[in-house]
Enzyme design. Structure first.
Site, mmCIF file in Angstrom:
data_model
loop_
_atom_site.group_PDB
_atom_site.id
_atom_site.type_symbol
_atom_site.label_atom_id
_atom_site.label_comp_id
_atom_site.label_asym_id
_atom_site.label_seq_id
_atom_site.Cartn_x
_atom_site.Cartn_y
_atom_site.Cartn_z
ATOM 1 N N HIS A 252 44.998 -29.255 -29.678
ATOM 2 C CA HIS A 252 45.540 -28.919 -28.359
ATOM 3 C C HIS A 252 45.253 -30.045 -27.375
ATOM 4 O O HIS A 252 44.089 -30.357 -27.098
ATOM 5 C CB HIS A 252 44.914 -27.618 -27.835
ATOM 6 C CG HIS A 252 45.214 -26.433 -28.707
ATOM 7 N ND1 HIS A 252 44.429 -25.305 -28.703
ATOM 8 C CD2 HIS A 252 46.202 -26.200 -29.596
ATOM 9 C CE1 HIS A 252 44.931 -24.421 -29.564
ATOM 10 N NE2 HIS A 252 45.998 -24.952 -30.116
ATOM 11 N N MET B 47 38.687 -23.238 -28.109
ATOM 12 C CA MET B 47 38.754 -22.079 -27.219
ATOM 13 C C MET B 47 39.974 -21.246 -27.571
ATOM 14 O O MET B 47 41.031 -21.782 -27.875
ATOM 15 C CB MET B 47 38.843 -22.590 -25.773
ATOM 16 C CG MET B 47 39.085 -21.539 -24.715
ATOM 17 S SD MET B 47 39.022 -22.270 -23.057
ATOM 18 C CE MET B 47 40.304 -23.528 -23.156
ATOM 19 N N SER C 38 40.708 -27.408 -31.020
ATOM 20 C CA SER C 38 40.973 -27.416 -29.582
ATOM 21 C C SER C 38 39.750 -28.019 -28.883
ATOM 22 O O SER C 38 39.363 -29.141 -29.195
ATOM 23 C CB SER C 38 41.281 -25.999 -29.089
ATOM 24 O OG SER C 38 41.637 -25.996 -27.719
ATOM 25 N N THR C 39 39.113 -27.291 -27.990
ATOM 26 C CA THR C 39 37.972 -27.826 -27.248
ATOM 27 C C THR C 39 36.863 -28.283 -28.193
ATOM 28 O O THR C 39 36.442 -27.536 -29.064
ATOM 29 C CB THR C 39 37.415 -26.757 -26.294
ATOM 30 O OG1 THR C 39 38.479 -26.208 -25.524
ATOM 31 C CG2 THR C 39 36.374 -27.352 -25.369
ATOM 32 N N ASP D 206 43.999 -19.263 -31.320
ATOM 33 C CA ASP D 206 45.063 -19.921 -32.082
ATOM 34 C C ASP D 206 44.547 -20.335 -33.457
ATOM 35 O O ASP D 206 43.450 -20.856 -33.590
ATOM 36 C CB ASP D 206 45.565 -21.152 -31.320
ATOM 37 C CG ASP D 206 46.770 -21.800 -31.995
ATOM 38 O OD1 ASP D 206 47.539 -21.070 -32.647
ATOM 39 O OD2 ASP D 206 46.937 -23.027 -31.857
#
Length: 358
Positions: A194, A284, A167-168, A287
């Protein structure tokens, strides 16, 4: 409540500066301490005010967003969230910004001046506060891509499936990992990153420029084949069917995201069992943690990017708390370790060529 998150807003549109400033100011933990209308102003304000985060428009006169970002990262390293229009050009520049050190990005819903920017208010606040806690990472060197036809025939028995979640901070980290994996790796890779709708096609194209394995957005009912990377399209969960086919699933978001890595991990684990390798990288939220545990419980191999090498460590830390990961590996060593585990999983008598990994 203390306004601990100090933000500088940079946009050439006075309207967008006002809108972003008001939205961020509605959160009791965020304070906009300054604004700038161009990159030159932005650099001086950042040096003077030392904010927690900068929101930076991609398209600006005098000095564009990329040049401004490079100057900020060089002269006064600060977490930056890019604000980009949902266009081909905007998407490509945004991905370049992530490679240059931006922590994350927000997509303007309807062009440079978005009257409907309120649609992304919650996302903006969430990403700005997350960026304030991010650790800017030094840029990793990517070597030239070696794209060759696979010369070693694969059979059903001698290849593995790798599921990677990020993600991030993920775009740059995933780009590095794929650029270092060997072109003849006997594995298929399912990648869940993401991203908002409209960006994953450009991300796949971007990865394809540096990956030794071809990268594409996954398609519904597509057969999984070794030597290829399948990126989950934004807006769909990526699932594995029992006949080794992919399915794009539009069921509700999980953890407020779609695609959700947990769904990909769990479906792949049930199909590939001991030949499934799960990897949770920077990001972040949580997940991937539960899904990675499923991979481990069903006999697969699991690892996370070591939290200290992540831009945001929440995702790997969540997996470690569940004891879902067998090992924690620094980003720089992930490609080598992934390759080693692939050969351990398939029990191949062929040389792993690990020593020659780039």
């Amino acid at each position: 409540m203390e306004r601990w998150c100090k933000v500088v807003v940079v946009d050439d549109s006075a309207f967008m500066r006002l809108v972003i400033t008001r939205m961020l100011g509605e959160d009791p933990e965020i304070e906009v301490v300054g604004t700038a209308s161009n990159g030159i102003e932005a650099i001086e304000i950042v040096k003077t005010l030392r904010p927690s985060v900068v929101t930076l428009d991609v398209e600006m006169p005098e000095m564009d967003g990329l040049t401004t970002l490079e100057r900020i990262m060089k002269e006064c390293p600060t977490p930056v969230v890019m604000v980009s229009a949902l266009t081909k050009e905007g998407s490509e520049v945004t991905l370049k910004a992530l490679q240059l050190g931006a922590v994350d990005f927000i997509a303007k819903p309807s062009g440079s001046i978005s009257l409907d920017f309120h649609k992304v208010r919650d996302e903006l606040i969430l990403k700005v506060k997350a960026a304030a806690q991010a650790k800017p990472r030094p840029l990793l060197t990517l070597l030239p891509t070696i794209r060759r036809p696979i010369t070693v025939p694969f059979s059903v028995k001698d290849w593995a499936t790798i599921v990677i979640a990020a993600s991030t901070g993920g775009p740059a980290a995933v780009r590095y990992v794929l650029s270092q994996l060997p072109y003849d790796l006997p594995a298929a890779i399912l990648l869940v990153q993401h991203m908002p709708i409209g960006f994953t096609k450009f991300f796949a194209d971007n990865l394809n420029q540096v990956s030794n394995l071809p990268v594409r957005e996954a398609q519904d009912a597509e057969e999984i084949q070794p030597g290829k990377v399948y990126l989950a399209p934004a807006g769909f969960h990526l699932l594995v069917e029992r006949v080794n086919r992919l399915r794009l699933d539009s069921s509700p978001p999980l953890h407020n995201v779609r695609p959700a890595a947990d769904k990909t991990f769990e479906s792949a684990a049930h199909v590939f069992r001991g030949k499934c390798i799960g990897v949770v990288m920077t990001g972040m939220g949580s997940d991937g943690a539960i899904g990675l545990l499923t991979v481990r419980e069903l006999g697969g191999r699991t690892m996370v990017q070591s939290p200290e090498t992540c831009v945001l460590p929440s995702m790997p830390e969540s997996a470690l708390k569940l004891n879902a990961a067998e090992e924690s590996v620094p980003l720089e060593l992930l490609p080598k370790r992934i390759t080693e585990v692939v050969y351990e999983v398939i029990g191949s008598s062929r040389s792993t060529n690990v020593s020659s990994l780039r």
